[in-house]
Design a protein around this motif. Structure first.
Motif, PDB file in Angstrom:
ATOM      1  N   ASN A  17       0.827  -1.207   0.000  1.00 28.19           N
ATOM      2  CA  ASN A  17       0.000   0.000   0.000  1.00 28.19           C
ATOM      3  C   ASN A  17       0.865   1.264   0.000  1.00 28.19           C
ATOM      4  OD1 ASN A  17      -2.346  -1.467   0.033  1.00 28.19           O
ATOM      5  ND2 ASN A  17      -2.601  -1.388   2.249  1.00 28.19           N
ATOM      6  N   LEU A  18       1.960   1.219   0.763  1.00 29.24           N
ATOM      7  CA  LEU A  18       2.835   2.390   0.842  1.00 29.24           C
ATOM      8  C   LEU A  18       3.509   2.646  -0.498  1.00 29.24           C
ATOM      9  CD1 LEU A  18       3.925   4.639   2.554  1.00 29.24           C
ATOM     10  CD2 LEU A  18       5.675   3.086   3.445  1.00 29.24           C
ATOM     11  N   GLN A  19       3.910   1.569  -1.194  1.00 27.81           N
ATOM     12  CA  GLN A  19       4.515   1.732  -2.515  1.00 27.81           C
ATOM     13  C   GLN A  19       3.531   2.385  -3.484  1.00 27.81           C
ATOM     14  OE1 GLN A  19       5.688  -2.345  -3.132  1.00 27.81           O
ATOM     15  NE2 GLN A  19       7.829  -1.933  -2.632  1.00 27.81           N
ATOM     16  N   ALA A  20       2.262   1.952  -3.396  1.00 32.51           N
ATOM     17  CA  ALA A  20       1.229   2.556  -4.246  1.00 32.51           C
ATOM     18  C   ALA A  20       1.027   4.024  -3.880  1.00 32.51           C
ATOM     19  CB  ALA A  20      -0.079   1.782  -4.103  1.00 32.51           C
ATOM     20  N   ASN A  21       1.089   4.317  -2.582  1.00 29.92           N
ATOM     21  CA  ASN A  21       0.914   5.706  -2.136  1.00 29.92           C
ATOM     22  C   ASN A  21       2.090   6.586  -2.568  1.00 29.92           C
ATOM     23  OD1 ASN A  21      -1.554   5.278  -0.903  1.00 29.92           O
ATOM     24  ND2 ASN A  21      -0.644   4.732   1.065  1.00 29.92           N
ATOM     25  N   ILE A  22       3.295   6.005  -2.587  1.00 32.37           N
ATOM     26  CA  ILE A  22       4.466   6.755  -3.047  1.00 32.37           C
ATOM     27  C   ILE A  22       4.311   7.106  -4.521  1.00 32.37           C
ATOM     28  CG2 ILE A  22       6.933   6.521  -3.585  1.00 32.37           C
ATOM     29  CD1 ILE A  22       7.215   5.001  -0.938  1.00 32.37           C
ATOM     30  N   LYS A  23       3.839   6.134  -5.297  1.00 37.04           N
ATOM     31  CA  LYS A  23       3.610   6.381  -6.718  1.00 37.04           C
ATOM     32  C   LYS A  23       2.561   7.477  -6.912  1.00 37.04           C
ATOM     33  CE  LYS A  23       2.600   3.915 -11.029  1.00 37.04           C
ATOM     34  NZ  LYS A  23       2.260   2.597 -11.626  1.00 37.04           N
ATOM     35  N   PHE A  24       1.490   7.410  -6.110  1.00 38.23           N
ATOM     36  CA  PHE A  24       0.443   8.435  -6.188  1.00 38.23           C
ATOM     37  C   PHE A  24       0.995   9.796  -5.761  1.00 38.23           C
ATOM     38  CE2 PHE A  24      -2.818  10.924  -3.961  1.00 38.23           C
ATOM     39  CZ  PHE A  24      -3.721  11.112  -4.992  1.00 38.23           C
ATOM     40  N   ALA A  25       1.848   9.778  -4.724  1.00 39.61           N
ATOM     41  CA  ALA A  25       2.414  11.036  -4.222  1.00 39.61           C
ATOM     42  C   ALA A  25       3.248  11.725  -5.293  1.00 39.61           C
ATOM     43  CB  ALA A  25       3.262  10.769  -2.977  1.00 39.61           C
ATOM     44  N   LYS A  26       4.005  10.939  -6.067  1.00 38.13           N
ATOM     45  CA  LYS A  26       4.807  11.529  -7.141  1.00 38.13           C
ATOM     46  C   LYS A  26       3.915  12.209  -8.172  1.00 38.13           C
ATOM     47  CE  LYS A  26       9.006   8.740  -7.019  1.00 38.13           C
ATOM     48  NZ  LYS A  26       9.908   7.864  -7.804  1.00 38.13           N
ATOM     49  N   THR A  27       2.821  11.528  -8.523  1.00 42.77           N
ATOM     50  CA  THR A  27       1.883  12.126  -9.478  1.00 42.77           C
ATOM     51  C   THR A  27       1.289  13.410  -8.913  1.00 42.77           C
ATOM     52  OG1 THR A  27       1.333   9.939 -10.353  1.00 42.77           O
ATOM     53  CG2 THR A  27      -0.214  11.707 -10.816  1.00 42.77           C
ATOM     54  N   LYS A  28       0.957  13.386  -7.624  1.00 42.65           N
ATOM     55  CA  LYS A  28       0.373  14.570  -6.992  1.00 42.65           C
ATOM     56  C   LYS A  28       1.369  15.723  -6.963  1.00 42.65           C
ATOM     57  CE  LYS A  28      -2.974  16.707  -4.951  1.00 42.65           C
ATOM     58  NZ  LYS A  28      -4.207  17.040  -5.705  1.00 42.65           N
ATOM     59  N   ILE A  44      13.524  11.892  -1.732  1.00 47.92           N
ATOM     60  CA  ILE A  44      13.039  11.427  -0.417  1.00 47.92           C
ATOM     61  C   ILE A  44      12.097  10.246  -0.586  1.00 47.92           C
ATOM     62  CG2 ILE A  44      11.667  12.080   1.597  1.00 47.92           C
ATOM     63  CD1 ILE A  44      12.734  14.960   1.199  1.00 47.92           C
ATOM     64  N   LEU A  45      11.155  10.348  -1.522  1.00 47.44           N
ATOM     65  CA  LEU A  45      10.196   9.256  -1.738  1.00 47.44           C
ATOM     66  C   LEU A  45      10.901   7.994  -2.220  1.00 47.44           C
ATOM     67  CD1 LEU A  45       7.299  11.249  -3.472  1.00 47.44           C
ATOM     68  CD2 LEU A  45       7.318  10.326  -1.139  1.00 47.44           C
ATOM     69  N   ASP A  46      11.913   8.144  -3.067  1.00 48.92           N
ATOM     70  CA  ASP A  46      12.664   6.979  -3.543  1.00 48.92           C
ATOM     71  C   ASP A  46      13.425   6.296  -2.406  1.00 48.92           C
ATOM     72  OD1 ASP A  46      11.772   7.247  -6.136  1.00 48.92           O
ATOM     73  OD2 ASP A  46      13.524   8.400  -6.814  1.00 48.92           O
ATOM     74  N   LYS A  47      13.972   7.094  -1.486  1.00 47.46           N
ATOM     75  CA  LYS A  47      14.676   6.524  -0.344  1.00 47.46           C
ATOM     76  C   LYS A  47      13.722   5.717   0.527  1.00 47.46           C
ATOM     77  CE  LYS A  47      18.530   9.778   0.150  1.00 47.46           C
ATOM     78  NZ  LYS A  47      19.138  10.842   1.011  1.00 47.46           N
ATOM     79  N   ILE A  48      12.532   6.233   0.699  1.00 48.62           N
ATOM     80  CA  ILE A  48      11.518   5.510   1.497  1.00 48.62           C
ATOM     81  C   ILE A  48      11.178   4.186   0.811  1.00 48.62           C
ATOM     82  CG2 ILE A  48       9.132   5.546   2.306  1.00 48.62           C
ATOM     83  CD1 ILE A  48       9.429   8.597   2.594  1.00 48.62           C
TER      84      ILE A  48
END
Length: 392
Positions: free
Chosen positions: A183-194, A384-388
């Motif tokens: 779920n977090l990986q999906a949220n990271i992907k969504f966060a990048k789009t946002k 930062i998101l990639d590190k997470i």
């Protein structure tokens, strides 16, 4: 002994508390397969499920005459894979016959609980022991006598039950963590789009009133361009921004054809690092650092940068971005629309980039200096998101 155990535990050979035997295969097996109701379950590796614990059903049966050339097994027995990916245990929920790719472990009395023995045989310690006693050259096999001689710890029966409860408690927590990870990986992907969406709406970095308005920049790109600062798709853009179609800012072109010069073929596999360089003696010349956009295939719209001089792959066009624009800003706009471009390809046999749609993309243009600040903010956030993501 391999390691110290509590005083109430003992070490025992696996064969001293279990009967261990190898399966057998009637040959040729096709002469023994049947669909008759009196057929005997024929248990194969293909009847297992990935990461499964039990074998609940089978796909094939053999005639009763085949039993004497095989080995009968029963519910509650353990099967151990005997070749290739050997040493993987399963608990039987069916009766049937097994071929010689299996070892059967039949418990003798109530020494191990079924669940504890399953986890014991699934452990890295068990796999290490099985590996040490395995034999064979190309195909590694487990010998029933050698498996019987392997030593395992034996806790008191009631303690085994408590251990199983603790194992399953932690396994349940791990499953929750793994699910949360997905779920977090999906949220990271969504966060990048946002982040990209906020960027092209002027909400990622503050505006600087001293920046040259984007309208002046657009006039230099195309003196005949209509200066539009707002439309239905991008309402309430910051002051100093304008909107223009993608075709105003960039073009899709081919390189100049050349012959007789050896250069690297800049195809997708090479650019993705999936294969070594392939040299051609003719093609469409592409200089190092040229942007190439994929126009054929499932990932149409993906952009690469040529690492060396080479010849443009047949599935690419060169992406020429106007020098008045900050290149990385335009690339981020394209990146934001990648999903739309993938979902709206044209062509049946080979899907192609919808060039009409690509050229019509409305690009909100901030002042040039703000474009640079936006890209810098995107890069910092993505890092930062990639590190997470890497550390999940």
């Amino acid at each position: 002994m391999p390691f110290e155990v509590p005083s109430s535990w003992v070490w025992c050979e696996l064969g001293s508390v279990n009967e261990i035997a190898r399966g057998g295969s009637p040959r040729p097996i096709k002469d023994y397969l049947t669909d008759a109701t009196n057929g005997i379950n024929w248990i194969k590796i293909g009847d297992t499920k990935k990461d499964g614990k039990y074998i609940d059903s089978v796909k094939e049966k053999i005639i009763p005459e085949g039993v004497k050339k095989s080995r009968m097994v029963h519910k509650g027995d353990f099967l151990l894979t005997n070749s290739m990916s050997f040493g993987r245990p399963y608990i039987l929920n069916v009766d049937g016959c097994i071929h010689d790719g299996w070892l059967v472990i039949s418990p003798l009395g109530k020494v191990y609980t079924s669940d504890f023995l399953y986890y014991l045989l699934s452990s890295s310690f068990a796999f290490e022991q099985f590996t040490n006693v395995a034999s064979g050259g190309v195909v590694t096999n487990l010998n029933s006598d050698k498996v019987a001689s392997t030593k395992f710890p034996l806790p008191p029966y009631e303690e085994q039950k408590r251990i199983v409860l603790e194992i399953e408690h932690w396994f349940a927590l791990i499953d929750i963590i793994e699910h949360s990870k997905v779920n977090l990986q999906a949220n990271i992907k969504f966060a990048k789009t946002k982040v990209l969406d906020l960027a092209i709406h002027g909400k990622l970095v503050p505006q600087d009133p001293t920046d040259e308005p984007a309208s002046e920049l657009l006039k230099r790109i195309n003196p005949k361009a209509e200066i539009t600062s707002d439309n239905g798709h991008y309402q309430k853009l910051p002051e100093g921004w304008v909107i223009t179609p993608m075709q105003t800012l960039c073009a899709l072109v081919d390189g100049e054809k050349q012959n007789g010069i050896e250069r690297i073929n800049l195809d997708v596999k090479y650019l993705r690092g999936e294969r070594e360089a392939k040299v051609l003696t003719s093609g469409k010349y592409t200089a190092a650092n040229t942007l190439l956009i994929l126009v054929d295939g499932e990932n149409s719209g993906e952009v690469f940068r040529a690492p060396v001089d080479g010849y443009q792959g047949s599935t690419f066009k060169q992406l020429s971005i106007h020098e008045e624009m900050y290149t990385d800003y335009v690339l981020q706009v394209i990146n934001l629309h990648r999903k739309t471009l993938r979902e709206n390809k044209v062509g049946s046999a080979i899907p192609h980039l919808n060039k009409k749609l690509f050229k019509a993309i409305n690009v909100p243009i901030p002042p040039y200096e703000e474009q640079k600040r936006i890209v810098n903010a995107i890069n910092k956030t993505f890092t930062i998101l990639d590190k997470i993501a890497v550390n999940l």
